[in-house]
Design a protein around this motif. Structure first.
Motif, PDB file in Angstrom:
ATOM      1  N   TYR A  87      -1.773  -2.485   1.822  1.00  0.00           N
ATOM      2  CA  TYR A  87      -3.163  -1.106   1.833  1.00  0.00           C
ATOM      3  C   TYR A  87      -3.478  -0.453   3.424  1.00  0.00           C
ATOM      4  O   TYR A  87      -3.036   0.444   3.481  1.00  0.00           O
ATOM      5  N   TYR A  88      -3.116  -1.600   4.257  1.00  0.00           N
ATOM      6  CA  TYR A  88      -3.973  -0.834   5.287  1.00  0.00           C
ATOM      7  C   TYR A  88      -2.555  -0.792   6.489  1.00  0.00           C
ATOM      8  O   TYR A  88      -2.996   0.597   6.802  1.00  0.00           O
TER       9      TYR A  88
ATOM     10  N   GLU B 287       0.136   1.313   4.277  1.00  0.00           N
ATOM     11  CA  GLU B 287       0.634   2.266   3.549  1.00  0.00           C
ATOM     12  C   GLU B 287      -0.589   3.211   4.549  1.00  0.00           C
ATOM     13  O   GLU B 287       0.025   4.601   4.852  1.00  0.00           O
ATOM     14  N   ARG B 288      -1.559   3.525   5.212  1.00  0.00           N
ATOM     15  CA  ARG B 288      -2.309   4.328   4.981  1.00  0.00           C
ATOM     16  C   ARG B 288      -2.934   4.072   6.742  1.00  0.00           C
ATOM     17  O   ARG B 288      -3.726   4.932   7.360  1.00  0.00           O
TER      18      ARG B 288
ATOM     19  N   ILE C 110     -14.084   2.643   5.268  1.00  0.00           N
ATOM     20  CA  ILE C 110     -12.947   3.295   4.746  1.00  0.00           C
ATOM     21  C   ILE C 110     -14.076   3.108   2.835  1.00  0.00           C
ATOM     22  O   ILE C 110     -14.672   2.232   2.959  1.00  0.00           O
TER      23      ILE C 110
END
Length: 178
Positions: free
Chosen positions: A34-35, A37-38, A174
């Motif tokens: 997740y981290y 990809e962002r 976030i």
């Protein structure tokens, strides 16, 4: 016969603990993806040291895990260039002991911490996750008066779980969509 039962019981418990560890690791790896990809961080699981003992046919081999070089479970870099390293530990008990980290693991986290890395122990106590800063973990006896912690001791380090372990959300502020 009793010894056989004890060994089997211990073996069974080891298998449960191993399966639980793999499950938790997968949840953390989802967080890492997740981290990444962002664009917040690129964090990878450190592979277990392994050596091939005998090669067979069709890609089948016999292997053995070798002694750990005490590398942290996860290492990477956060946006801005800061190194991040952490160990992952879990328990189904109501507390987790400082001694779950080996002396080598502790020394390695201390070394990274002294070089300026963000170092912590990501723990799961039952179904709750916490990112415990390395210096707090290291000096647990001074902070809590004992060499173990309970979930209620760590409320300020609690991290959310939402399809992944959200272990960096507080760092990047976030907002997790439910």
């Amino acid at each position: 016969m009793n010894n056989g039962f004890i060994i089997n019981e211990r073996s069974y418990q080891n298998r449960i603990n191993n399966a639980q560890g793999h499950l938790i690791e997968g949840e953390v790896m989802r967080g890492c993806m997740y981290y990444k990809e962002r664009g917040f961080a690129d964090i990878d699981k450190t592979p277990e040291p392994f050596r091939v003992i005998k090669k067979g046919t069709r890609g089948i081999f016999t292997g053995q895990f070798t002694k750990s070089k005490a590398q942290p479970d996860f290492k990477g870099t956060m946006r801005g260039g800061k190194t991040i390293v952490f160990e992952v530990k879990s328990t189904q008990e109501d507390n987790i002991k400082q001694s779950v980290l080996s002396k080598k693991q502790s020394a390695t986290l201390e070394s990274y911490y002294n070089l300026g890395a963000i170092a912590f122990v990501l723990i799961a106590i039952q179904d709750e996750f916490f990112t415990v800063p390395w210096d707090l973990w290291r000096d647990m006896k001074e902070y809590f008066g004992r060499k173990y912690v309970k979930a209620n001791d760590l409320e300020r380090y609690h991290v959310k779980y939402s399809l992944r372990v959200c272990f960096l959300d507080k760092v990047f502020l976030i907002k997790v969509k439910e």
